[in-house]
Design a protein around this motif. Structure first.
Motif, PDB file in Angstrom:
ATOM      1  N   ASN A 111       4.815  37.542 -11.170  1.00  0.00           N
ATOM      2  CA  ASN A 111       4.520  36.798  -9.946  1.00  0.00           C
ATOM      3  C   ASN A 111       5.466  37.236  -8.824  1.00  0.00           C
ATOM      4  OD1 ASN A 111       2.439  34.962 -10.852  1.00  0.00           O
ATOM      5  ND2 ASN A 111       4.043  33.914 -12.011  1.00  0.00           N
TER       6      ASN A 111
ATOM      7  N   GLY B 206       2.821  26.895 -14.555  1.00  0.00           N
ATOM      8  CA  GLY B 206       1.816  26.329 -15.433  1.00  0.00           C
ATOM      9  C   GLY B 206       1.139  27.401 -16.258  1.00  0.00           C
ATOM     10  N   VAL B 207       0.850  27.073 -17.501  1.00  0.00           N
ATOM     11  CA  VAL B 207       0.208  28.022 -18.417  1.00  0.00           C
ATOM     12  C   VAL B 207      -1.257  28.187 -18.054  1.00  0.00           C
ATOM     13  CG1 VAL B 207      -0.481  28.381 -20.824  1.00  0.00           C
ATOM     14  CG2 VAL B 207       1.829  27.589 -20.280  1.00  0.00           C
ATOM     15  N   GLU B 208      -1.666  29.443 -17.997  1.00  0.00           N
ATOM     16  CA  GLU B 208      -3.052  29.797 -17.693  1.00  0.00           C
ATOM     17  C   GLU B 208      -3.507  30.808 -18.738  1.00  0.00           C
ATOM     18  OE1 GLU B 208      -4.819  32.036 -13.942  1.00  0.00           O
ATOM     19  OE2 GLU B 208      -4.100  30.022 -13.448  1.00  0.00           O
ATOM     20  N   GLU B 209      -4.521  30.443 -19.492  1.00  0.00           N
ATOM     21  CA  GLU B 209      -4.977  31.301 -20.602  1.00  0.00           C
ATOM     22  C   GLU B 209      -5.350  32.708 -20.155  1.00  0.00           C
ATOM     23  OE1 GLU B 209      -4.848  30.734 -23.887  1.00  0.00           O
ATOM     24  OE2 GLU B 209      -3.950  28.789 -23.477  1.00  0.00           O
ATOM     25  N   ASP B 210      -6.100  32.843 -19.077  1.00  0.00           N
ATOM     26  CA  ASP B 210      -6.508  34.174 -18.602  1.00  0.00           C
ATOM     27  C   ASP B 210      -5.616  34.610 -17.434  1.00  0.00           C
ATOM     28  OD1 ASP B 210      -7.489  32.283 -16.855  1.00  0.00           O
ATOM     29  OD2 ASP B 210      -9.384  33.312 -16.506  1.00  0.00           O
ATOM     30  N   PHE B 211      -4.328  34.484 -17.635  1.00  0.00           N
ATOM     31  CA  PHE B 211      -3.314  34.726 -16.609  1.00  0.00           C
ATOM     32  C   PHE B 211      -3.398  36.118 -16.004  1.00  0.00           C
ATOM     33  CE2 PHE B 211       0.858  36.644 -15.777  1.00  0.00           C
ATOM     34  CZ  PHE B 211       1.226  35.900 -14.674  1.00  0.00           C
TER      35      PHE B 211
ATOM     36  N   ALA C 122       1.262  30.493 -11.877  1.00  0.00           N
ATOM     37  CA  ALA C 122       0.716  30.567 -13.224  1.00  0.00           C
ATOM     38  C   ALA C 122       1.586  31.472 -14.095  1.00  0.00           C
ATOM     39  CB  ALA C 122      -0.715  31.092 -13.183  1.00  0.00           C
TER      40      ALA C 122
ATOM     41  N   ARG D 138       1.013  20.379 -21.995  1.00  0.00           N
ATOM     42  CA  ARG D 138       0.190  21.513 -21.531  1.00  0.00           C
ATOM     43  C   ARG D 138       0.965  22.825 -21.490  1.00  0.00           C
ATOM     44  NH1 ARG D 138      -2.387  18.665 -16.145  1.00  0.00           N
ATOM     45  NH2 ARG D 138      -3.301  16.865 -17.205  1.00  0.00           N
TER      46      ARG D 138
ATOM     47  N   GLN E  81       3.080  25.756  -7.255  1.00  0.00           N
ATOM     48  CA  GLN E  81       2.790  26.078  -8.655  1.00  0.00           C
ATOM     49  C   GLN E  81       2.379  27.535  -8.767  1.00  0.00           C
ATOM     50  OE1 GLN E  81       1.410  23.355 -11.332  1.00  0.00           O
ATOM     51  NE2 GLN E  81       0.286  24.773 -12.613  1.00  0.00           N
TER      52      GLN E  81
END
Length: 123
Positions: free
Chosen positions: A111, A57-62, A11, A42, A9
């Motif tokens: 990434n 996967g989505v991460e708010e504070d990416f 982000a 999500r 996974q």
């Protein structure tokens, strides 16, 4: 009793799914696989090729993974590098791993991705 890696996974920032879909499908040649409905709510997206799954996967504070990365084996790495470059992806070749040809690139959210091919040293 570990038998295999099921998936890796990474982000991604909210709202990046369209760019991720274009990159992972069109540029890398993977196919999108459906997420279970409870997980799809999500955000993010999943991709698969050759038995390898990458989940975004989505991460708010990416913050993009600049050092950590999946290492993905490919065949004909030079043709794969040409494919990436033809789509405008930056390719950085690296010969520091004995017995392998390898390269690094980044997905559209930054990434790091490594692609490698074992070298037949018996020839």
């Amino acid at each position: 009793m570990i038998t295999a890696v099921d998936h890796v996974q990474l982000a991604a920032p909210p709202g990046s799914e369209p760019a991720l879909r274009t990159y992972y499908v069109t540029v890398l040649g993977m196919r999108e696989i459906p997420k279970p409905p409870v997980l799809a709510a999500r955000g993010g997206c999943w991709f698969e090729a050759g038995g390898v799954q990458l989940h975004l996967g989505v991460e708010e504070d990416f913050r993009p993974a600049k050092k950590a990365h999946p290492g993905i084996r490919v065949t004909d790495i030079e043709a794969y590098a040409a494919r990436l470059e033809a789509h405008g992806a930056r390719v950085v070749r690296d010969d520091a791993l004995p017995g392998h040809r390898r390269l690094y690139t980044e997905d559209p959210v930054g990434n790091r991705l490594e692609f490698l091919e074992p070298v037949d040293t018996a020839a």
